[in-house]
Write an enzyme that holds these catalytic residues in place. Sequence first.
Site, PDB file in Angstrom:
ATOM      1  N   ASP A  46       0.837  -1.204   0.000  1.00  0.00           N
ATOM      2  CA  ASP A  46       0.000   0.000   0.000  1.00  0.00           C
ATOM      3  C   ASP A  46       0.868   1.250   0.000  1.00  0.00           C
ATOM      4  OD1 ASP A  46      -3.010   1.009   1.034  1.00  0.00           O
ATOM      5  OD2 ASP A  46      -1.356   2.274   1.734  1.00  0.00           O
ATOM      6  N   TYR A  51       2.594  10.056  -0.158  1.00  0.00           N
ATOM      7  CA  TYR A  51       3.726   9.538   0.630  1.00  0.00           C
ATOM      8  C   TYR A  51       5.074   9.882  -0.014  1.00  0.00           C
ATOM      9  CZ  TYR A  51       0.160   6.440   2.766  1.00  0.00           C
ATOM     10  OH  TYR A  51      -0.949   5.916   3.380  1.00  0.00           O
ATOM     11  N   LYS A  76      -3.083   5.893  -3.953  1.00  0.00           N
ATOM     12  CA  LYS A  76      -4.205   6.781  -3.585  1.00  0.00           C
ATOM     13  C   LYS A  76      -4.085   8.133  -4.261  1.00  0.00           C
ATOM     14  CE  LYS A  76      -3.962   4.572   0.934  1.00  0.00           C
ATOM     15  NZ  LYS A  76      -2.510   4.477   1.204  1.00  0.00           N
ATOM     16  N   HIS A 109      -7.830   9.388  -1.349  1.00  0.00           N
ATOM     17  CA  HIS A 109      -7.088   9.325  -0.080  1.00  0.00           C
ATOM     18  C   HIS A 109      -7.866   9.936   1.098  1.00  0.00           C
ATOM     19  CE1 HIS A 109      -2.686   9.193   1.524  1.00  0.00           C
ATOM     20  NE2 HIS A 109      -3.546   8.858   2.453  1.00  0.00           N
ATOM     21  N   ILE A 229      -2.653  -3.150   7.266  1.00  0.00           N
ATOM     22  CA  ILE A 229      -1.403  -2.825   6.549  1.00  0.00           C
ATOM     23  C   ILE A 229      -0.390  -2.186   7.510  1.00  0.00           C
ATOM     24  CG2 ILE A 229      -2.231  -2.697   4.169  1.00  0.00           C
ATOM     25  CD1 ILE A 229      -2.675   0.358   4.651  1.00  0.00           C
ATOM     26  N   LYS A 231       2.968  -0.847   9.025  1.00  0.00           N
ATOM     27  CA  LYS A 231       4.178  -0.291   8.414  1.00  0.00           C
ATOM     28  C   LYS A 231       5.380  -0.644   9.280  1.00  0.00           C
ATOM     29  CE  LYS A 231       7.506   2.923   8.262  1.00  0.00           C
ATOM     30  NZ  LYS A 231       8.463   3.257   9.344  1.00  0.00           N
ATOM     31  N   ASN A 241       5.649  -9.263  11.604  1.00  0.00           N
ATOM     32  CA  ASN A 241       4.252  -8.856  11.406  1.00  0.00           C
ATOM     33  C   ASN A 241       3.500  -9.765  10.444  1.00  0.00           C
ATOM     34  OD1 ASN A 241       4.810  -6.755  13.116  1.00  0.00           O
ATOM     35  ND2 ASN A 241       4.956  -5.190  11.516  1.00  0.00           N
TER      36      ASN A 241
HETATM   37  P1  A2P Z   1       9.528   0.634  12.501  1.00  0.00           P
HETATM   38  O1  A2P Z   1       9.238   1.138  11.121  1.00  0.00           O
HETATM   39  O2  A2P Z   1      10.805   1.169  13.062  1.00  0.00           O
HETATM   40  O3  A2P Z   1       9.404  -0.870  12.606  1.00  0.00           O
HETATM   41  P2  A2P Z   1       1.330   1.484  12.273  1.00  0.00           P
HETATM   42  O4  A2P Z   1       1.441   0.520  11.149  1.00  0.00           O
HETATM   43  O5  A2P Z   1       0.222   1.209  13.238  1.00  0.00           O
HETATM   44  O6  A2P Z   1       1.298   2.931  11.800  1.00  0.00           O
HETATM   45  O7  A2P Z   1       2.656   1.338  13.159  1.00  0.00           O
HETATM   46  C1  A2P Z   1       3.918   1.660  12.600  1.00  0.00           C
HETATM   47  C2  A2P Z   1       4.894   1.932  13.713  1.00  0.00           C
HETATM   48  O8  A2P Z   1       5.060   0.763  14.534  1.00  0.00           O
HETATM   49  C3  A2P Z   1       6.248   2.300  13.195  1.00  0.00           C
HETATM   50  O9  A2P Z   1       6.800   3.256  14.068  1.00  0.00           O
HETATM   51  C4  A2P Z   1       7.019   0.980  13.267  1.00  0.00           C
HETATM   52  O10 A2P Z   1       8.386   1.252  13.488  1.00  0.00           O
HETATM   53  C5  A2P Z   1       6.406   0.307  14.461  1.00  0.00           C
HETATM   54  N1  A2P Z   1       6.360  -1.148  14.326  1.00  0.00           N
HETATM   55  C6  A2P Z   1       5.899  -1.847  13.269  1.00  0.00           C
HETATM   56  N2  A2P Z   1       5.949  -3.176  13.503  1.00  0.00           N
HETATM   57  C7  A2P Z   1       6.454  -3.317  14.738  1.00  0.00           C
HETATM   58  C8  A2P Z   1       6.748  -4.454  15.549  1.00  0.00           C
HETATM   59  N3  A2P Z   1       6.532  -5.685  15.114  1.00  0.00           N
HETATM   60  N4  A2P Z   1       7.277  -4.225  16.784  1.00  0.00           N
HETATM   61  C9  A2P Z   1       7.508  -2.974  17.225  1.00  0.00           C
HETATM   62  N5  A2P Z   1       7.244  -1.856  16.508  1.00  0.00           N
HETATM   63  C10 A2P Z   1       6.717  -2.032  15.278  1.00  0.00           C
END
Ligand code: A2P
Length: 275
Positions: A46, A51, A76, A109, A229, A231, A241
Amino acid sequence: MPAQPMMDLNDGRSMPQLGLGTWRAAAGEAAAIVRAAIAAGYRLIDTASMYGNEPGVGEGVRGSGVAREELFVTTKLASAAHGHDAALKAFDESAKRLGLERVDLYLIHWPAPRQGLYLEAWKALVRLQAEGRVTSIGVSNFTAEHLRRVIGETGVTPAVNQVELHPRFQQRELRELHGELGIVTESWSPLGQGGLLADPTVKRIAAKHGKTPAQTILRWHLDCGLVAIPKSSNSGRIAENFDVFDFYLDGEDMAAMAGLDDPRGRIGPHPDTFG
Ligand code: A2P
């Protein structure tokens, strides 16, 4: 690798239920992140013109070694391009930046209702789908009012509405409406931008299943029938994840997660005032 779940869309297509979000993935790192995700098994990627990372995302998709038809790419339409012709042009530019002929899912978007042009934008998306440039069309950050308007005016129901959704902001009312209308709910910031990972309830359920807090929250999205999704820019966390297909939350877990919903839990902007 266990088979990944797919969600049926109202246009006869389907999309993977878990994908990679790339909001705040820097342009220079996007290609590597996308390649890492596809190598880990992700098939849904995505992005958005806002972005600023479409070239990197496209490079990652094209260089992944996985056939294009096995991948599902979403981008988007930015609010600045909501006019009908502006939207057609913006799609061409996104496709060019991605280096892809066709996009699997194209979303408006934000509704940007003060601008008053999202209906025009929706008509352009309907046309792009008819022309085969876009396989499925949908919206993002639309409220019930915006959804009813585009459906009422065009007779075409968005396949997807991608909205802020995580255990602290569960969007129950909107999800119910989506169910009635046949719209798939897609969760952006499914991990609450990382802010939910230290929650004691999440940690307790994670420990019970021998999984991490992030995996537990993503399993909650899947068990709620949502597309999610998450990130991450880290290849270890990207793989973590995606390792969520070997367990389920039980009734007690789901009840505890339901209790985390908070009317003040929204992190991002409100769709009525943003843009
Ligand atoms: P990073 O990119 O350093 O892994 P969301 O998808 O809810 O917006 O969350 C994204 C945030 O959560 C980012 O800051 C990402 O940091 C962090 N993040 C994503 N996966 C994990 C994970 N498995 N454990 C800890 N932090 C995570």
